[in-house]
Motif scaffolding. Sequence first.
Motif, PDB file in Angstrom:
ATOM      1  N   SER A   1      50.713  33.619  39.554  1.00 44.81           N
ATOM      2  CA  SER A   1      51.944  34.398  39.385  1.00 44.81           C
ATOM      3  C   SER A   1      52.109  35.442  40.487  1.00 44.81           C
ATOM      4  O   SER A   1      53.078  36.191  40.482  1.00 44.81           O
ATOM      5  N   GLY A   2      51.166  35.500  41.426  1.00 43.19           N
ATOM      6  CA  GLY A   2      51.245  36.447  42.526  1.00 43.19           C
ATOM      7  C   GLY A   2      50.531  37.758  42.262  1.00 43.19           C
ATOM      8  O   GLY A   2      50.431  38.601  43.148  1.00 43.19           O
ATOM      9  N   ASP A   3      50.030  37.972  41.032  1.00 41.81           N
ATOM     10  CA  ASP A   3      49.294  39.194  40.699  1.00 41.81           C
ATOM     11  C   ASP A   3      47.861  39.100  41.202  1.00 41.81           C
ATOM     12  O   ASP A   3      47.344  38.018  41.471  1.00 41.81           O
ATOM     13  N   GLN A   4      47.217  40.254  41.281  1.00 45.04           N
ATOM     14  CA  GLN A   4      45.802  40.295  41.630  1.00 45.04           C
ATOM     15  C   GLN A   4      44.982  39.964  40.378  1.00 45.04           C
ATOM     16  O   GLN A   4      45.225  40.517  39.301  1.00 45.04           O
ATOM     17  N   LEU A   5      44.019  39.063  40.502  1.00 43.59           N
ATOM     18  CA  LEU A   5      43.155  38.655  39.388  1.00 43.59           C
ATOM     19  C   LEU A   5      41.737  39.124  39.681  1.00 43.59           C
ATOM     20  O   LEU A   5      41.162  38.741  40.712  1.00 43.59           O
TER      21      LEU A   5
END
Length: 153
Positions: A23-27
């Motif tokens: 989703s483009g977020d940092q994991l």
Amino acid sequence: MNKVILMGRLTRDPDVRYSNSQSGDQLAIARYTLAVDRRFARRNGSDDQQTADFISCVAFGRQGEFAEKYLHQGTKIAVTGRIQTGSYTNKDGQKVYTTEVVVEEQEFAESKASSDSQGGGYVPQDAPSTDAASAEGFMNIPQGVNDDLPFKK
């Protein structure tokens, strides 16, 4: 069914890295090793021997962020998760097989005061002192409080 429950201590601080999720977020991806005690009896009937298994764990997302913020070397935790195996080819062209526990839940397995007694650290000011306890392990009740207790004789 693939379910693992472990309790042990971290051998070092978690190694946390961040990856871009779909989703483009940092994991957050946290990796750590748990030292889990194992007891076994000797064949000749002598006292139990104790050793430890060192189990690789990986926590993703919120669990990884929790590990980064709260877990440190020596922290005793309980982990539930699943075993995951895999393989890769190293730089020498050899196939390497991996086994790790993918953490689904993790929680502290001892109180802050108990862990601090092993390595020093913060003890709350309002914690009752151990000298306030009687020989039976019960805390002494101050004078005048007995009248308000609902379960008095």
